[in-house]
Design a protein around this motif. Structure first.
Motif, PDB file in Angstrom:
ATOM      1  N   GLU A  63       2.490  -7.751  -8.930  1.00 40.72           N
ATOM      2  CA  GLU A  63       3.103  -6.465  -8.608  1.00 40.72           C
ATOM      3  C   GLU A  63       2.583  -5.933  -7.279  1.00 40.72           C
ATOM      4  O   GLU A  63       3.349  -5.395  -6.472  1.00 40.72           O
ATOM      5  CB  GLU A  63       2.854  -5.452  -9.723  1.00 40.72           C
ATOM      6  N   LEU A  64       1.293  -6.081  -7.042  1.00 42.66           N
ATOM      7  CA  LEU A  64       0.724  -5.650  -5.765  1.00 42.66           C
ATOM      8  C   LEU A  64       1.355  -6.418  -4.614  1.00 42.66           C
ATOM      9  O   LEU A  64       1.769  -5.828  -3.605  1.00 42.66           O
ATOM     10  CB  LEU A  64      -0.801  -5.838  -5.761  1.00 42.66           C
TER      11      LEU A  64
ATOM     12  N   LEU B 157       5.291  -6.716  -0.167  1.00 41.06           N
ATOM     13  CA  LEU B 157       6.439  -7.432   0.392  1.00 41.06           C
ATOM     14  C   LEU B 157       7.616  -6.475   0.573  1.00 41.06           C
ATOM     15  O   LEU B 157       8.290  -6.499   1.616  1.00 41.06           O
ATOM     16  CB  LEU B 157       6.811  -8.600  -0.514  1.00 41.06           C
ATOM     17  N   GLN B 158       7.855  -5.627  -0.402  1.00 39.45           N
ATOM     18  CA  GLN B 158       8.944  -4.645  -0.289  1.00 39.45           C
ATOM     19  C   GLN B 158       8.701  -3.672   0.853  1.00 39.45           C
ATOM     20  O   GLN B 158       9.630  -3.300   1.565  1.00 39.45           O
ATOM     21  CB  GLN B 158       9.121  -3.891  -1.611  1.00 39.45           C
ATOM     22  N   GLU B 159       7.450  -3.270   1.026  1.00 40.65           N
ATOM     23  CA  GLU B 159       7.119  -2.350   2.121  1.00 40.65           C
ATOM     24  C   GLU B 159       7.450  -2.943   3.481  1.00 40.65           C
ATOM     25  O   GLU B 159       7.999  -2.263   4.334  1.00 40.65           O
ATOM     26  CB  GLU B 159       5.635  -1.983   2.084  1.00 40.65           C
TER      27      GLU B 159
ATOM     28  N   ASN C 125      -1.602  -6.972   4.737  1.00 43.76           N
ATOM     29  CA  ASN C 125      -1.798  -5.675   4.081  1.00 43.76           C
ATOM     30  C   ASN C 125      -2.737  -5.798   2.891  1.00 43.76           C
ATOM     31  O   ASN C 125      -3.616  -4.956   2.693  1.00 43.76           O
ATOM     32  CB  ASN C 125      -0.459  -5.089   3.636  1.00 43.76           C
ATOM     33  N   VAL C 126      -2.571  -6.845   2.102  1.00 39.50           N
ATOM     34  CA  VAL C 126      -3.447  -7.060   0.949  1.00 39.50           C
ATOM     35  C   VAL C 126      -4.869  -7.352   1.422  1.00 39.50           C
ATOM     36  O   VAL C 126      -5.839  -6.838   0.864  1.00 39.50           O
ATOM     37  CB  VAL C 126      -2.908  -8.185   0.037  1.00 39.50           C
ATOM     38  N   ALA C 127      -5.005  -8.155   2.480  1.00 41.13           N
ATOM     39  CA  ALA C 127      -6.333  -8.443   3.027  1.00 41.13           C
ATOM     40  C   ALA C 127      -6.989  -7.165   3.535  1.00 41.13           C
ATOM     41  O   ALA C 127      -8.193  -6.949   3.328  1.00 41.13           O
ATOM     42  CB  ALA C 127      -6.230  -9.472   4.147  1.00 41.13           C
ATOM     43  N   ASP C 128      -6.212  -6.302   4.179  1.00 44.80           N
ATOM     44  CA  ASP C 128      -6.719  -5.019   4.657  1.00 44.80           C
ATOM     45  C   ASP C 128      -7.240  -4.176   3.493  1.00 44.80           C
ATOM     46  O   ASP C 128      -8.341  -3.620   3.558  1.00 44.80           O
ATOM     47  CB  ASP C 128      -5.611  -4.273   5.403  1.00 44.80           C
ATOM     48  N   LEU C 129      -6.453  -4.099   2.421  1.00 44.94           N
ATOM     49  CA  LEU C 129      -6.895  -3.365   1.230  1.00 44.94           C
ATOM     50  C   LEU C 129      -8.191  -3.944   0.676  1.00 44.94           C
ATOM     51  O   LEU C 129      -9.125  -3.205   0.336  1.00 44.94           O
ATOM     52  CB  LEU C 129      -5.819  -3.405   0.148  1.00 44.94           C
TER      53      LEU C 129
END
Length: 92
Positions: free
Chosen positions: A30-31, A36-38, A57-61
Protein backbone atom coordinates in the motif's frame (compact mmCIF):
# COMPACT_ATOMS: atom_id res chain seq x y z
CA UNK A 1 7.86 -19.93 7.07
CA UNK A 2 7.32 -18.10 3.80
CA UNK A 3 3.98 -16.46 3.08
CA UNK A 4 2.63 -15.88 -0.42
CA UNK A 5 0.57 -12.72 -0.63
CA UNK A 6 -1.14 -11.31 -3.73
CA UNK A 7 -1.00 -7.50 -3.85
CA UNK A 8 -1.87 -4.86 -6.42
CA UNK A 9 0.60 -2.07 -7.12
CA UNK A 10 0.06 0.41 -9.91
CA UNK A 11 -2.91 -1.55 -11.16
CA UNK A 12 -0.84 -4.70 -11.62
CA UNK A 13 -1.07 -7.81 -9.45
CA UNK A 14 2.07 -9.26 -7.89
CA UNK A 15 2.58 -12.31 -5.73
CA UNK A 16 4.99 -11.53 -2.92
CA UNK A 17 6.82 -14.24 -1.01
CA UNK A 18 7.93 -13.05 2.41
CA UNK A 19 8.75 -14.24 5.89
CA UNK A 20 6.56 -11.46 7.29
CA UNK A 21 2.83 -11.89 7.77
CA UNK A 22 0.19 -10.93 5.22
CA UNK A 23 -0.82 -7.72 7.01
CA UNK A 24 2.74 -6.43 6.92
CA UNK A 25 3.21 -7.29 3.24
CA UNK A 26 -0.06 -5.55 2.38
CA UNK A 27 1.01 -2.45 4.32
CA UNK A 28 4.27 -2.35 2.37
CA UNK A 29 2.44 -2.76 -0.93
CA UNK A 30 0.00 0.00 0.00
CA UNK A 31 2.85 2.38 0.78
CA UNK A 32 4.50 1.65 -2.56
CA UNK A 33 1.17 1.98 -4.37
CA UNK A 34 0.47 5.34 -2.70
CA UNK A 35 3.88 6.65 -3.67
CA UNK A 36 3.39 5.41 -7.23
CA UNK A 37 0.01 7.16 -7.45
CA UNK A 38 1.55 10.38 -6.16
CA UNK A 39 4.25 10.49 -8.82
CA UNK A 40 1.91 9.49 -11.67
CA UNK A 41 -0.79 12.09 -10.99
CA UNK A 42 0.11 14.19 -14.02
CA UNK A 43 0.41 11.10 -16.24
CA UNK A 44 3.60 12.22 -17.99
CA UNK A 45 5.98 9.60 -16.62
CA UNK A 46 6.76 6.18 -17.96
CA UNK A 47 6.08 3.30 -15.61
CA UNK A 48 9.82 2.81 -15.10
CA UNK A 49 10.41 6.48 -14.26
CA UNK A 50 7.41 6.49 -11.93
CA UNK A 51 8.74 3.39 -10.16
CA UNK A 52 12.15 5.04 -9.68
CA UNK A 53 10.58 8.22 -8.27
CA UNK A 54 8.32 6.18 -5.98
CA UNK A 55 11.36 4.24 -4.77
CA UNK A 56 13.19 7.51 -4.10
CA UNK A 57 10.22 8.77 -2.07
CA UNK A 58 10.17 5.58 -0.01
CA UNK A 59 13.95 5.79 0.48
CA UNK A 60 13.54 9.41 1.60
CA UNK A 61 10.91 8.37 4.15
CA UNK A 62 13.14 5.55 5.40
CA UNK A 63 16.24 7.71 5.81
CA UNK A 64 14.30 10.46 7.61
CA UNK A 65 12.78 7.92 10.00
CA UNK A 66 16.19 6.34 10.62
CA UNK A 67 17.63 9.79 11.40
CA UNK A 68 14.74 10.56 13.76
CA UNK A 69 15.22 7.20 15.51
CA UNK A 70 18.96 7.86 15.87
CA UNK A 71 18.24 11.30 17.35
CA UNK A 72 15.86 9.74 19.87
CA UNK A 73 18.45 7.11 20.81
CA UNK A 74 21.02 9.87 21.29
CA UNK A 75 18.62 11.87 23.48
CA UNK A 76 17.79 8.81 25.60
CA UNK A 77 21.50 8.06 26.05
CA UNK A 78 22.22 11.67 27.05
CA UNK A 79 19.30 11.66 29.50
CA UNK A 80 20.48 8.39 31.05
CA UNK A 81 24.00 9.75 31.42
CA UNK A 82 22.64 12.92 33.03
CA UNK A 83 20.43 10.89 35.36
CA UNK A 84 23.42 8.76 36.39
CA UNK A 85 25.49 11.89 37.03
CA UNK A 86 22.73 13.40 39.16
CA UNK A 87 22.32 10.11 41.03
CA UNK A 88 26.04 10.08 41.83
CA UNK A 89 25.88 13.70 42.99
CA UNK A 90 22.92 12.93 45.23
CA UNK A 91 24.65 9.94 46.79
CA UNK A 92 27.68 12.06 47.69
Amino acid sequence: MRNRVAVTIGGKEYTMVAAEDEVYVRRCAELVNQQLQEVTRDGRLSQADAAVLAAMNVADLLLKEQEAAENLRRQVKENLEEANTLKLELSE
